[in-house]
Structure formats: C-alpha cells, structure tokens
Design a protein around this motif. Structure first.
Motif, PDB file in Angstrom:
ATOM      1  N   VAL A   4       0.853  -1.179   0.000  1.00 29.46           N
ATOM      2  CA  VAL A   4       0.000   0.000   0.000  1.00 29.46           C
ATOM      3  C   VAL A   4       0.891   1.232   0.000  1.00 29.46           C
ATOM      4  CG1 VAL A   4      -1.935  -1.103   1.195  1.00 29.46           C
ATOM      5  CG2 VAL A   4      -0.200   0.100   2.528  1.00 29.46           C
ATOM      6  N   PHE A   5       0.381   2.293  -0.605  1.00 30.78           N
ATOM      7  CA  PHE A   5       1.080   3.570  -0.624  1.00 30.78           C
ATOM      8  C   PHE A   5       0.412   4.533   0.350  1.00 30.78           C
ATOM      9  CE2 PHE A   5       2.098   1.747  -4.750  1.00 30.78           C
ATOM     10  CZ  PHE A   5       3.457   2.003  -4.854  1.00 30.78           C
ATOM     11  N   VAL A   6       1.199   5.455   0.869  1.00 35.63           N
ATOM     12  CA  VAL A   6       0.714   6.490   1.789  1.00 35.63           C
ATOM     13  C   VAL A   6       0.795   7.826   1.073  1.00 35.63           C
ATOM     14  CG1 VAL A   6       0.993   7.573   4.048  1.00 35.63           C
ATOM     15  CG2 VAL A   6       1.588   5.158   3.747  1.00 35.63           C
ATOM     16  N   SER A   7      -0.272   8.578   1.094  1.00 37.51           N
ATOM     17  CA  SER A   7      -0.279   9.887   0.444  1.00 37.51           C
ATOM     18  C   SER A   7      -0.753  10.953   1.423  1.00 37.51           C
ATOM     19  CB  SER A   7      -1.194   9.883  -0.790  1.00 37.51           C
ATOM     20  OG  SER A   7      -2.554   9.763  -0.401  1.00 37.51           O
ATOM     21  N   ALA A 103     -10.425  11.605  10.282  1.00 39.83           N
ATOM     22  CA  ALA A 103     -10.926  12.974  10.225  1.00 39.83           C
ATOM     23  C   ALA A 103      -9.909  13.989  10.725  1.00 39.83           C
ATOM     24  CB  ALA A 103     -12.208  13.082  11.050  1.00 39.83           C
ATOM     25  N   THR A 104      -8.879  13.518  11.429  1.00 42.67           N
ATOM     26  CA  THR A 104      -7.941  14.424  12.074  1.00 42.67           C
ATOM     27  C   THR A 104      -6.750  14.809  11.204  1.00 42.67           C
ATOM     28  OG1 THR A 104      -6.891  12.490  13.084  1.00 42.67           O
ATOM     29  CG2 THR A 104      -8.532  13.676  14.394  1.00 42.67           C
ATOM     30  N   ASP A 105      -6.575  14.176  10.032  1.00 44.88           N
ATOM     31  CA  ASP A 105      -5.460  14.559   9.176  1.00 44.88           C
ATOM     32  C   ASP A 105      -5.796  14.259   7.717  1.00 44.88           C
ATOM     33  OD1 ASP A 105      -4.894  11.832   8.568  1.00 44.88           O
ATOM     34  OD2 ASP A 105      -3.656  11.661  10.357  1.00 44.88           O
ATOM     35  N   SER A 106      -4.840  14.504   6.820  1.00 42.75           N
ATOM     36  CA  SER A 106      -5.095  14.367   5.389  1.00 42.75           C
ATOM     37  C   SER A 106      -4.418  13.144   4.779  1.00 42.75           C
ATOM     38  CB  SER A 106      -4.593  15.620   4.655  1.00 42.75           C
ATOM     39  OG  SER A 106      -3.181  15.716   4.739  1.00 42.75           O
ATOM     40  N   PHE A 107      -3.832  12.277   5.596  1.00 39.00           N
ATOM     41  CA  PHE A 107      -3.153  11.107   5.055  1.00 39.00           C
ATOM     42  C   PHE A 107      -4.163  10.052   4.619  1.00 39.00           C
ATOM     43  CE2 PHE A 107       0.319  13.113   7.194  1.00 39.00           C
ATOM     44  CZ  PHE A 107       1.445  12.747   6.479  1.00 39.00           C
TER      45      PHE A 107
END
Length: 275
Positions: A4-7, A103-107
């Motif tokens: 899996v990739f993390v963005s 909900a707490t971040d954009s990752f």
C-alpha cells in the motif's frame, strides 16, 4: 508481497502526493519513503536525511500506519469489516480498501493493484467526495444496488483529471462520488487501451456507514501486455537504497531503533535458515 502507498494532501495546492510505501512479505512490514516526499518535505519532519534512504522493518504495523486501522477491540470492528466486504481481519486489505482515512489529518492509504491469475486488473475502493457532492448525490448513492454499473466520466473542472462516477452512461443526474484521485492516470491508460472493458460496479451499499464508506466499488479491466501500475509516476518510486547513508547522529533515537530492528530481522532469518 502486498503493498500500500501512503499519500498526503498539500493544503496550499490541494494536490495529493504519495510520500511512502508499505510492503508486507507475510512476516515483516517494510516501510520506505518515496520520491514524492522530496516534493512535500514539510509534510514529514525528518530529524536526519539518512531516514529517507533506509527501509524500516517492523514485525507489526508501524505506529504511524497502525492508527489508520480500527482497533479489533472496538465493538464496531465487525461492522467495519462488513462495510469493506471482508470476512476476516486483514491489515493490508483494510488499509487498501478503507483508504486509512481519519478525520484528524489528510493522510490516506491506497493499494498497489496486482494482476490476477486470470489476467485482470482488479481494485476495490470507496467512492470519494460523496458528502461534499451534496444531498442529491448522497440520496442517489443510497438508491444504488449491488451489481449496478457506474460510469467513469472525467471532471472537466478538475486540475487532477479526476473521474466522477455516474449511474448512467451519459452522466445525467447526480454523480455518486469520485474515483480515488491517484488512480486517475492509470485508469486513463486502461481506458485508452481497453475501452468499455474497464468496468466499475457496486459491490455493496452500506446504508449505516458514514459517507466515506457508503459505496464500495470494484473496478475491473483486462491487464494489457506490458502494463505496470503507476508506471512513469515519479512520486511512487521508493527512495530505499541498497547502500543507504548511515545516520551519524547519536541522539537520533528513531534511527538507532530501526538499526536494531534490521539487525533483529537478519538474526531471525539466519536462525530460520539454520533450523
């Protein structure tokens, strides 16, 4: 090997950038940064530059990734699995399908599609941006049924060549979400080579789920000869080096920890071979 990739989302440009990848070999998790992190360095505060060249080995999910998976002890965990169409816990599948959205971040997390034994490109995903689309789109999504075909129509206003999903081929009526943005380039390549054989169908509609997990879809396509997922997209390329620069900062606790993890992994493998 599952991957899996993390963005992460760049707030100043609204661009989603791949910054890391996680591989699982059946025993160890391999975490490494990708070239995308060099364009979005401020997203991850490094203590030393050596970190970006090293693979980090973990016997369990790295903490920064583990927080994106619902704890098994929570009472709603069985329902969480059901929303993803999973019969049993599977960390990599959960991260790939759910997107690891908090909900707490954009990752977010996304899977590396693998070719099936039948020569198919297959990936499962939840539609994106449904709540932002408005109540008509949410209502239209609730009326979908398992097996319904959704049609990919490129959003002419999107700077990222994103695809909206519609319940009719002409794009009439409310759209029911977006294809995850980072798949758009590959899907454009598949559409160019395979045309109408590229299909998105509804796997299930979770009426009791939040909108980010309401519409579970499956995209299928023939796997063209020579096709490689994310080919030519520099952000996806791992920065892990076979001869990485070693961290010389004695106060860098994290690097010292990962050196210990790598040494433990080597010792574990040598013991297994000798046995």
């Amino acid at each position: 090997m599952k991957t899996v990739f993390v963005s992460s989302l760049c707030y100043d440009t609204d661009e989603r950038v791949v910054v890391a990848r996680l591989d699982f070999d059946g025993t160890w998790y391999h975490y490494s940064y990708t070239r995308g992190v060099l364009r979005a360095m401020y997203l991850l505060p490094f203590d030393c530059k050596a970190k970006v060249q090293h693979v980090q080995y973990w016997p369990e999910l790295p903490p920064r990734i583990a927080v994106r998976r619902m704890r098994k002890s929570r009472s709603e965990y069985p329902r969480f699995l059901a929303w993803m169409g999973l019969d049993a816990p599977d960390a990599m599948a959960e991260l790939g399908i759910s997107g690891g959205i908090k909900a707490t971040d954009s990752f977010q997390t996304m899977p590396l599609p693998e070719r099936t034994p039948e020569g198919q490109y297959v990936t499962d995903f939840f539609t994106r941006g449904l709540w932002q689309a408005g109540l008509p789109s949410v209502d239209a999504a609730r009326r979908l049924a398992t097996g319904d075909r959704l049609w990919l129509i490129k959003d002419p206003l999107s700077p990222w060549c994103s695809y909206k999903l519609f319940a009719d081929p002409d794009g009439r009526g409310p759209y029911v979400g977006y294809l995850p943005r980072l798949f758009a380039t590959d899907i454009a390549r598949l559409l160019d080579r395979c045309g109408s054989a590229v299909e998105v169908r509804v796997r299930q509609v979770n009426q009791d789920a939040p909108t980010v997990m309401m519409v579970l879809c499956r995209l299928t396509s023939p796997w063209p000869d020579g096709f490689l997922p994310f080919d030519g997209q520099d952000d996806f390329v791992s920065l892990a080096s076979p001869d990485p620069v070693e961290c010389t900062d004695e106060g860098c606790i994290e690097c010292a920890f990962h050196r210990q993890q790598a040494a433990y992994k080597r010792g574990h493998e040598e013991t297994a071979i000798s046995a």
